[in-house]
Design an enzyme around this catalytic site. Structure first.
Site, short mmCIF file in Angstrom:
data_model
loop_
_atom_site.label_atom_id
_atom_site.label_comp_id
_atom_site.label_asym_id
_atom_site.label_seq_id
_atom_site.Cartn_x
_atom_site.Cartn_y
_atom_site.Cartn_z
N ASP A 185 0.81 -1.22 0.00
CA ASP A 185 0.00 0.00 0.00
C ASP A 185 0.85 1.27 0.00
OD1 ASP A 185 0.78 -0.86 2.59
OD2 ASP A 185 -0.64 0.53 3.51
N GLU B 23 -0.43 -1.91 5.27
CA GLU B 23 0.55 -1.78 6.37
C GLU B 23 0.46 -0.40 7.00
OE1 GLU B 23 3.80 -0.78 8.69
OE2 GLU B 23 3.62 0.14 6.72
#
Length: 349
Positions: A76, A133
């Protein structure tokens, strides 16, 4: 250097730049996950999509061995505006791969291709491409979706690019690498009044100020000096008018530390301080404490293994101890469940 990977460098630079140009935020990594899964399948790797919502897991099996390890990369991006002028700069306003997860994904893809097409080993390698994350605890989401039940492994490994560490070098140590990440909210409920008549109210702002100052004594006077703890108030919200004492004041912030025991102690002391100061002034106080992720703590045997491999790769002078940082990383959840190691790759300036 592994010749196959070195010879494929341009291909994976292009993949990394494509991912960088199309950043996706936590649990929205649809394009990224699809790209990863398609590449893995093209190399003959068995793929499971949608683990922990948008996570991807690849499995490479060789021989008859029952042993298995996992390699993890996060996918991400961050909600930031990119201000570079690279041809591969983000094409989406307010989104950017500013923490290097595009590089982590590309690196694991390069390893996956090499292992699938050229490597000989006896056992199983599980490739974990993790979403969310950055504040979404995607590691926990994958685990709650049965990650290690569906893909059992003995150990798990991950790496992170680290700015300031020279290119060509690595840093890793056993024990804590990153801190636990915890957030708190304190709401002081007083009694509103005209600012010229403070005796007619209960000044929530003054109570909040006293709480804020007293909280710092937890770190300086209650926690052992050898135990690293950071308690930071990062937001204060109160009031709408210059001549009115508001009914309430809200404080928000973060606590970082390297042990569960220190975290639990600080939470308890914070609650005591908040309630006692509020009561002393006739104010009612709410206190909320949320544990986002535990410390990222390396296991000794797996760390020694990683150190040995890295020294063989770049020489012992280029493998350094890592000074723990108060940053946080949700790979910590995986290291709570499995033995493993998290290490840093030199990113230069």
């Amino acid at each position: 250097m592994i010749a196959d990977i070195e010879g494929s460098a341009a291909e994976f630079v292009a993949i990394r730049r494509d991912l960088h140009a199309h950043p996706e935020l936590c649990f929205a990594e649809e394009r990224t996950a699809s790209r990863v899964a398609t590449l893995l399948e093209g190399w003959g790797i068995a793929v499971t999509r949608g683990v922990g919502r948008t996570g991807v897991v690849g499995v490479i099996r060789r021989g008859q061995g029952s042993r298995a390890i996992a390699l993890r990369a996060d996918m991400d991006a961050l909600p930031l505006q990119e201000h570079t002028h690279f041809a591969h700069a983000s094409r989406h306003a307010g989104r950017m791969h500013a923490c290097g997860h595009d590089g982590h994904t590309a690196m694991l893809l390069a390893a996956a291709r090499h292992l699938a097409l050229h490597a000989t080993f006896d056992g199983t390698v599980v490739l974990i491409f993790q979403p969310a994350e950055e504040g979404g605890t995607g590691a926990l989401a994958m685990m709650e979706d049965g990650l290690f039940d569906r893909f059992p492994v003995e150990a798990v490994f991950a790496a992170h690019n680290w700015p300031g560490l020279p290119v060509g070098s690595f840093a890793v140590s056993p024990g804590p690498m990153m801190a636990s990440c915890n957030e708190f909210t304190i709401v002081v409920h007083g009694k509103g009044a005209h600012a010229a008549m403070p005796d007619q109210g209960i000044d929530a702002i003054q109570v909040a100020f006293q709480i804020g100052t007293a909280l710092q004594t937890i770190v300086s006077r209650n926690v052992k000096p050898t135990e690293a703890v950071v308690l930071s108030i990062t937001q204060v919200h109160a009031g709408d008018a210059l001549n009115v004492l508001p009914d309430s004041c809200e404080l928000r912030g973060t606590v970082r530390c390297f042990s569960i025991e220190a975290r639990d102690f600080v939470e308890t002391r914070m609650r005591q301080v908040v309630q006692a100061i509020g009561a002393a002034h006739g104010a009612r106080c709410e206190f909320r404490f949320k544990c986002n992720c535990p410390p990222t703590t390396n296991h000794p045997a797996e760390t020694a293994f990683v150190q040995r491999v890295l020294r063989e790769l770049v020489g012992k002078d280029h493998v350094r101890p890592f000074e723990p940082t108060m940053s946080a990383e949700d790979f910590s959840f995986m290291l709570q469940a499995k033995a493993g190691c998290y290490f840093m790759i030199g990113n230069g300036d």
